[in-house]
Design an enzyme around this catalytic site. Structure first.
Site, PDB file in Angstrom:
ATOM      1  CG  ASP A  27      -1.847   7.584   0.215  1.00 46.99           C
ATOM      2  OD1 ASP A  27      -0.975   8.464   0.136  1.00 46.99           O
ATOM      3  OD2 ASP A  27      -2.609   7.278  -0.715  1.00 46.99           O
ATOM      4  CG  ASP A  29      -1.616   1.268   1.492  1.00 47.18           C
ATOM      5  OD1 ASP A  29      -2.272   1.730   0.542  1.00 47.18           O
ATOM      6  OD2 ASP A  29      -1.533   1.817   2.615  1.00 47.18           O
TER       7      ASP A  29
HETATM    8  C1  XBP Z   1      -5.445   6.131   0.616  1.00 42.91           C
HETATM    9  C2  XBP Z   1      -6.508   7.043   0.249  1.00 42.91           C
HETATM   10  C3  XBP Z   1      -6.276   8.019  -0.811  1.00 42.91           C
HETATM   11  C4  XBP Z   1      -5.699   9.344  -0.488  1.00 42.91           C
HETATM   12  C5  XBP Z   1      -6.057  10.337  -1.557  1.00 42.91           C
HETATM   13  O1  XBP Z   1      -5.961   4.884   1.044  1.00 42.91           O
HETATM   14  O2  XBP Z   1      -7.602   6.948   0.731  1.00 42.91           O
HETATM   15  O3  XBP Z   1      -7.537   8.263  -1.329  1.00 42.91           O
HETATM   16  O4  XBP Z   1      -6.177   9.794   0.770  1.00 42.91           O
HETATM   17  O5  XBP Z   1      -5.629   9.978  -2.809  1.00 42.91           O
HETATM   18  P1  XBP Z   1      -5.049   3.576   0.978  1.00 42.91           P
HETATM   19  P2  XBP Z   1      -6.413  10.492  -4.150  1.00 42.91           P
HETATM   20  O6  XBP Z   1      -3.790   3.876   1.713  1.00 42.91           O
HETATM   21  O7  XBP Z   1      -5.866   2.536   1.691  1.00 42.91           O
HETATM   22  O8  XBP Z   1      -4.816   3.252  -0.475  1.00 42.91           O
HETATM   23  O9  XBP Z   1      -6.901  11.865  -3.850  1.00 42.91           O
HETATM   24  O10 XBP Z   1      -5.369  10.487  -5.229  1.00 42.91           O
HETATM   25  O11 XBP Z   1      -7.549   9.555  -4.414  1.00 42.91           O
HETATM   26 MG    MG Z   2      -2.969   3.090   3.508  1.00 45.38          MG
END
Ligand code: XBP
Ligand code: MG
Length: 228
Positions: free
Chosen positions: A12, A10
């Site tokens: 973020d 993953d």
């Molecule tokens: C990450 C997210 C992303 C970011 C925003 O979740 O929820 O949506 O917050 O990115 P995970 P975008 O780590 O579970 O993948 O604005 O580019 O969608």
């Molecule tokens: Mg995440």
């Protein structure tokens, strides 16, 4: 445990703490650009993270907090415009080096490459955010180290749906039993488990209090973890 062939990361919260000081201020800057008086403070943003995906999060917020805006005939176009502006602001932050990797991430990726493991990404965020982060924090050619990058709208349903993991596994041409997902959140864990993956969870600043039942392992950070 079946032999490990690939790590699926993953982004973020897992590779870097991107949410509070990366995505969140980028959303707020986009709201200001578009003349909206919305502001997502740290606490509210933590709640909004239950909705994965930036466009989905904007829509969810508008429907609950600014229904007049959500009812505008151009609302779909506005969401698109807001999200494009948000991505531009986010990319500026990444390029400025404001979002360093979490402890142990660079070392783990290097060790996995040395051990001949295949690498992939499965994330909800937009693809340009992923390549920018990898380039800025690892190396200019780091996106090429990842055989498959599954990101953003390449699947219809975002995490906690398993779609992005199915998409990545299909392209790796590996069964789930030969792979390990690395996640920071309950939504990510759920996506991985539903795709029959083992999942190592490394909780982050917004996810420490979540329930990680079903995780293969939970570790504070990835420094020193070499579980293959
Ligand atoms: C990450 C997210 C992303 C970011 C925003 O979740 O929820 O949506 O917050 O990115 P995970 P975008 O780590 O579970 O993948 O604005 O580019 O969608
Ligand atoms: Mg995440």
């Amino acid at each position: 445990m079946n032999r490990l062939h690939a790590l699926i990361f993953d982004v973020d919260g897992t590779l870097a703490e991107t949410e509070r000081d990366g995505h969140r201020p980028a959303f707020n800057a986009a709201f200001a650009d578009c003349g909206l008086d919305w502001h997502w403070d740290e606490k509210l943003y933590g709640e909004l993270l239950a909705v994965t995906g930036g466009k989905e999060r904007i829509r969810h917020y508008a429907e609950r907090h600014d229904p007049a805006c959500a009812a505008r005939p151009d609302f779909a176009a506005l969401v698109k415009q807001l999200h494009a502006a948000k991505t531009a602001h986010y990319l500026q932050r990444v390029a400025a080096g404001q979002l360093p990797l979490r402890p142990g991430v660079a070392e783990l990726i290097a060790a996995a490459r040395n051990a001949g493991l295949r690498l992939a990404i499965a994330t909800t965020t937009s693809p340009e955010n992923v390549t920018a982060l990898l380039r800025a924090s690892l190396a200019p050619d780091a996106p090429d180290w990842f055989e498959v990058i599954g990101a953003g709208d390449c699947v219809p349903n975002k995490k906690p749906a398993p779609d992005i993991y199915h998409w990545v596994l299909e392209r790796l041409a590996l069964p789930a039993s030969n792979c390990l997902a690395i996640e920071d959140s309950k939504n990510g864990l759920q996506a991985a488990l539903t795709a029959s993956l083992r999942c190592l969870v490394t909780p982050g600043e917004y996810t420490t209090d979540q329930d990680f039942s079903g995780a293969w392992r939970v570790v504070g950070d990835l420094a020193g973890w070499r579980g293959w």
